[in-house]
Scaffold this motif. Structure first.
Motif, PDB file in Angstrom:
ATOM      1  N   MET A 231      37.754  44.481  48.812  1.00  0.00           N
ATOM      2  CA  MET A 231      39.181  44.259  49.063  1.00  0.00           C
ATOM      3  C   MET A 231      39.563  42.898  48.506  1.00  0.00           C
ATOM      4  O   MET A 231      38.926  41.893  48.857  1.00  0.00           O
ATOM      5  N   ALA A 232      40.581  42.866  47.673  1.00  0.00           N
ATOM      6  CA  ALA A 232      41.130  41.595  47.208  1.00  0.00           C
ATOM      7  C   ALA A 232      42.219  41.164  48.189  1.00  0.00           C
ATOM      8  O   ALA A 232      43.120  41.939  48.508  1.00  0.00           O
ATOM      9  N   ILE A 233      42.130  39.934  48.672  1.00  0.00           N
ATOM     10  CA  ILE A 233      43.087  39.396  49.628  1.00  0.00           C
ATOM     11  C   ILE A 233      44.070  38.514  48.868  1.00  0.00           C
ATOM     12  O   ILE A 233      43.659  37.723  48.001  1.00  0.00           O
ATOM     13  N   PRO A 234      45.376  38.623  49.146  1.00  0.00           N
ATOM     14  CA  PRO A 234      46.369  37.879  48.361  1.00  0.00           C
ATOM     15  C   PRO A 234      46.142  36.378  48.292  1.00  0.00           C
ATOM     16  O   PRO A 234      46.565  35.735  47.334  1.00  0.00           O
ATOM     17  N   ASP A 235      45.472  35.781  49.290  1.00  0.00           N
ATOM     18  CA  ASP A 235      45.276  34.333  49.256  1.00  0.00           C
ATOM     19  C   ASP A 235      44.117  33.906  48.355  1.00  0.00           C
ATOM     20  O   ASP A 235      43.759  32.732  48.307  1.00  0.00           O
ATOM     21  N   GLY A 236      43.520  34.864  47.620  1.00  0.00           N
ATOM     22  CA  GLY A 236      42.494  34.515  46.647  1.00  0.00           C
ATOM     23  C   GLY A 236      41.080  34.830  47.056  1.00  0.00           C
ATOM     24  O   GLY A 236      40.138  34.514  46.324  1.00  0.00           O
TER      25      GLY A 236
END
Length: 286
Positions: A231-236
């Motif tokens: 999962m890529a999290i928007p905060d990097g």
């Protein structure tokens, strides 16, 4: 090990006048010199900033390691910590959870309250981080929770000989320079694989430089024979789940039902986690 200094509370040199900064320094220290060190980035110990609403653990001004809501200390405030709990979709009642890295104790506290089946062992290499545990309202050690000072990679190596191996190994092992060097090798991930119970899951938080994250993803994929979800999290951040069982084949319909039950119990958006993990499997993210 020498006893850490008491927590010194001072008016914060940042943000509003009502904020405080908490440092592991003696009361008779040169406070102005210490604060100048913090502002310049030369201060080499973790510190805590409290704005009356949240309490944050910092390794530097630019790097927030952990955040706690003062109204709800057991909640997971950061998106990446919430996503790390997605292992419950695949292993809802783990018996042993091993955490590498304590930070502000957010994950340890959440698991302590929400995962009643598990005994939780946390390994943290920095005694100054452990010294802040009371500031983040981490429960005292007991039969279900133990915080150990030590190198997480060494502990993983030893845990392969445990009679009851970890069902879950959670890796959130950062210092002021990024991912700890002791967890940055194929050798480390092979030891994690070997230490896990037969149906065990590793959950890793990868953050920082994109090339470093890609290197870690490649090492994990190699060791776990591509049995991983991301999962890529928007905060990097990138959250990676890797599965030891060679027969790993998620049943997404069952997982979707499990996600609804977990959301009702915990308040976290497990259906969203399930959708994103299924997409990563379908697209063969790695």
């Amino acid at each position: 090990m020498s006893r850490p200094a008491a927590v010194l509370v001072l008016p914060s040199p940042f943000f509003s006048d009502s904020d405080t900064i908490r440092l592991l320094e003696p009361a008779d220290c040169d406070t102005q010199w210490i604060l100048r060190q913090v502002v310049s980035g030369a201060y080499d110990k973790p510190f805590v900033i409290d704005d009356g609403t949240t309490r944050t653990l910092h390794f530097s001004l630019s790097l927030i390691q952990s955040t706690m809501s003062l109204k709800d200390p057991f909640a997971l405030e950061l998106a990446y910590t919430q996503a790390m709990m997605s292992f419950l979709l695949f292993l809802p009642r783990p018996r042993q959870i091993l955490m590498l890295g304590l930070g502000g104790g957010s994950l340890a506290k959440f698991c302590y309250r929400q995962v009643g089946s598990a005994r939780i062992t946390v390994v943290e290499i920095d005694p100054h981080v452990i010294a802040f545990r009371d500031q983040f309202e981490l429960p005292p050690d007991d039969g279900r929770l133990q915080v150990i000072e030590g190198d997480g990679a060494d502990h993983v190596l030893r845990s392969a000989g445990w009679e009851e191996r970890p069902d879950v190994i959670m890796m959130d092992a950062f210092d002021r320079h990024g991912l700890s060097g002791s967890v940055s090798s194929t050798y480390f991930y092979q030891n994690v694989h070997d230490a896990l119970a037969g149906r065990g899951v590793m959950v890793a938080n990868l953050a920082g430089d994109k090339a470093d994250r890609e290197d870690h993803l490649a090492m994990i994929a190699e060791v776990f024979d591509d049995r991983l979800l991301t999962m890529a999290i928007p905060d990097g951040n990138d959250i990676v789940l890797a599965f030891r069982a060679p027969s790993f084949a998620p049943r997404w319909r069952d997982i979707a039902n499990q996600a609804k039950a977990l959301r009702a119990r915990s308040g976290l958006d497990f259906p969203k986690f399930a959708e994103r993990l299924e997409r990563s499997r379908r697209l063969r993210y790695v």
